[in-house]
Enzyme design. Sequence first.
Site, short mmCIF file in Angstrom:
data_model
loop_
_atom_site.label_atom_id
_atom_site.label_comp_id
_atom_site.label_asym_id
_atom_site.label_seq_id
_atom_site.Cartn_x
_atom_site.Cartn_y
_atom_site.Cartn_z
N LYS A 89 55.14 -0.29 1.18
CA LYS A 89 55.76 0.09 2.47
C LYS A 89 54.64 0.25 3.49
O LYS A 89 53.91 1.25 3.51
CB LYS A 89 56.54 1.40 2.27
CG LYS A 89 56.65 2.33 3.47
CD LYS A 89 57.61 1.85 4.52
CE LYS A 89 57.69 2.86 5.66
NZ LYS A 89 56.65 2.62 6.70
N GLU A 125 45.99 10.29 -0.47
CA GLU A 125 44.72 10.15 0.27
C GLU A 125 45.03 10.58 1.70
O GLU A 125 45.71 9.84 2.42
CB GLU A 125 44.25 8.69 0.28
CG GLU A 125 43.99 8.09 -1.08
CD GLU A 125 42.68 8.53 -1.68
OE1 GLU A 125 41.78 8.92 -0.93
OE2 GLU A 125 42.58 8.50 -2.92
N CYS A 129 39.70 7.49 8.44
CA CYS A 129 39.95 8.75 7.73
C CYS A 129 38.66 9.53 7.50
O CYS A 129 38.65 10.75 7.57
CB CYS A 129 40.67 8.49 6.42
SG CYS A 129 39.79 7.34 5.36
N GLU A 135 42.39 17.49 12.51
CA GLU A 135 42.07 16.09 12.75
C GLU A 135 42.75 15.61 14.03
O GLU A 135 43.92 15.88 14.25
CB GLU A 135 42.61 15.29 11.56
CG GLU A 135 42.31 13.82 11.59
CD GLU A 135 42.91 13.10 10.39
OE1 GLU A 135 44.11 13.32 10.10
OE2 GLU A 135 42.18 12.34 9.74
P1 NAD Z 1 51.49 8.96 8.57
O1 NAD Z 1 51.42 9.98 7.50
O2 NAD Z 1 52.22 9.26 9.81
O3 NAD Z 1 52.19 7.63 7.98
C1 NAD Z 1 51.70 7.00 6.83
C2 NAD Z 1 52.83 6.20 6.18
O4 NAD Z 1 53.83 7.11 5.75
C3 NAD Z 1 53.52 5.21 7.10
O5 NAD Z 1 53.83 4.04 6.39
C4 NAD Z 1 54.80 5.95 7.48
O6 NAD Z 1 55.86 5.08 7.81
C5 NAD Z 1 55.09 6.69 6.18
N1 NAD Z 1 55.96 7.87 6.35
C6 NAD Z 1 56.10 8.67 7.43
N2 NAD Z 1 57.01 9.64 7.18
C7 NAD Z 1 57.44 9.45 5.91
C8 NAD Z 1 58.38 10.13 5.06
N3 NAD Z 1 59.06 11.19 5.48
N4 NAD Z 1 58.56 9.67 3.80
C9 NAD Z 1 57.87 8.60 3.36
N5 NAD Z 1 57.00 7.90 4.12
C10 NAD Z 1 56.78 8.33 5.38
O7 NAD Z 1 49.99 8.53 8.82
P2 NAD Z 1 49.43 7.48 9.90
O8 NAD Z 1 49.60 8.10 11.23
O9 NAD Z 1 50.00 6.13 9.63
O10 NAD Z 1 47.88 7.42 9.48
C11 NAD Z 1 46.97 8.35 9.93
C12 NAD Z 1 46.66 9.38 8.87
O11 NAD Z 1 46.23 8.74 7.67
C13 NAD Z 1 45.51 10.27 9.26
O12 NAD Z 1 45.80 11.60 8.90
C14 NAD Z 1 44.35 9.75 8.43
O13 NAD Z 1 43.32 10.65 8.20
C15 NAD Z 1 45.04 9.35 7.19
N6 NAD Z 1 44.23 8.38 6.43
C16 NAD Z 1 43.62 8.79 5.26
C17 NAD Z 1 42.82 7.89 4.53
C18 NAD Z 1 42.16 8.29 3.24
O14 NAD Z 1 41.70 7.43 2.49
N7 NAD Z 1 42.08 9.56 2.90
C19 NAD Z 1 42.65 6.59 5.01
C20 NAD Z 1 43.27 6.22 6.21
C21 NAD Z 1 44.07 7.12 6.89
#
Ligand code: NAD
Length: 494
Positions: A188, A264, A299, A398
């Site tokens: 997804k 992550e 991240c 963040e």
């Molecule tokens: P997000 O959590 O908003 O979304 C991530 C994914 O989750 C998307 O595909 C989204 O559609 C899905 N999602 C959202 N709500 C959901 C729900 N209720 N149930 C299931 N899936 C759902 O994150 P983002 O804004 O896409 O990415 C940014 C975040 O990701 C930042 O916090 C960043 O630090 C983190 N990140 C972490 C790493 C790591 O390796 N630790 C790497 C990259 C990004």
Amino acid sequence: MDPSRINALRELPVDDGRLLIGGQWLAARNGEQLDVVSPIDGRRLCGIAAAGVTDVDAAVRAARQSFEAGSWSRLPPAERKKVMFRIADRIEAQQAELAVLGVRDNGTEIAMAWKAEPGSAAATFRFYAECIDKRPGEIAPTAENVLGLVHREPIGVVAAIVPWNFPQMIGAWKIAPALAAGNSVVLKPSEDASLALLALAKVCHEAGLPDGVLNVVTGTGSVTGDALARHPDVDVLVFTGSGAVGRQLLKASAESNLKRVYLELGGKSPNIVFADAPDLVQAARVSAQGIFRNSGQVCVAGSRLLVQRDIHEDFVQRLCDAASRLRVGDPLDVQTDVGAVSSRRQLDRNRAALARAVEQGARVRTGGECIEPVPGGCYMRPAVVDQVNPAMELAREEVFGPVLAVLPFDDEADAIRLANDSPYGLAAGVWTASLSRAHRMVRAVRAGVVHVNTYGGPDITVPLGGVRQSGNGHDKSIHALDKYQDLKTAWIQL
Ligand code: NAD
């Protein structure tokens, strides 16, 4: 990277995205679509299917059927390896197409996306292809009259939910080890960066991955993602994204089938500069890149700069100079250092976080302006903010944007105290000429990765994972396979 090729690709029409379920490209059953808007110029690129609960169910069923049929899960490892090598080769052959499509969708500067996206995805598929037959089971050192065997088995259906920053790289970090271990996958992508992952799935399919082994469901998090997280036939859920969503996934697992969940998440990573750093010019330049590349949407970004008080003013000035030299602009220009912020929504969040910091008494030393080097696009100049105290939101939460919080420290103990004063523990940086201090800091700072005299760049050979609220489990390296393999014991009486 050939700039004329990139220019030729940038205006190509993009087809509407469909779902990949059981080897077929399908519209969502209810016909719903989401608009894909490019952050480069605010123009609509295409639509993507918005998968509903029924589509997600069909994708999980397809994954389960392929797993039980054994078309991939029971294929000899040497055959799986060939397919994964072919995938890597094809990603490289289509590097320009994949890189440009991804940049049009999420705005990362091409100079970075070229290597970090298709380049890294190809390296990841190759790495796990090589691992497939290098992880044997075990014969236990037990009594003479029994034989204890430990088998490594694929787990079953893996659901992978990934974010909009580096979708190809992070997608490959999940898909490649899951496939190498023999699982079937439902992916997804983020609604803000689905196109390149759909293209990557097409590459996998064309390279000979059997139908149903990799399925892709696009759509919103609250509908598509939630349906996947709650599905009773998903065995493992691997996620990269925000802590808020990570919490919902743990709940979804608890309320459904107790699927294993690996998270992550985000960070507020300290980058610690001691007065004895070997080269302060280099430290300032790399530290600026370590927070501002991809508009801070990394991240592991070093978003909390801790500087020893003796060099504080001098270093902050050098850093402001380095930050203001970064060229913010069209992400498809190869000269651009900082591309677009991924969406209008994220740009608004960045602006609001900066405004709140100023209200709380912080001072913007440079940057922070929202600009339009391409009309209609989402861009922000790298912001260096000082007079931040450890209790402020900017020191604790963040932003996920090009905003750097600077805090002074007195000595090593003070640096460690400040560095660990955080709910997160993803990454850190330490700049010092003392080998002993470097080792002490690596031990003392709570983080999944500690960079020394550099920031960023660890390759696929080493693990990435957070502690505390930055998550659990690891992507990358041979250790990532642990998430996708089960141990099974055979206890044989002789
Ligand atoms: P997000 O959590 O908003 O979304 C991530 C994914 O989750 C998307 O595909 C989204 O559609 C899905 N999602 C959202 N709500 C959901 C729900 N209720 N149930 C299931 N899936 C759902 O994150 P983002 O804004 O896409 O990415 C940014 C975040 O990701 C930042 O916090 C960043 O630090 C983190 N990140 C972490 C790493 C790591 O390796 N630790 C790497 C990259 C990004």
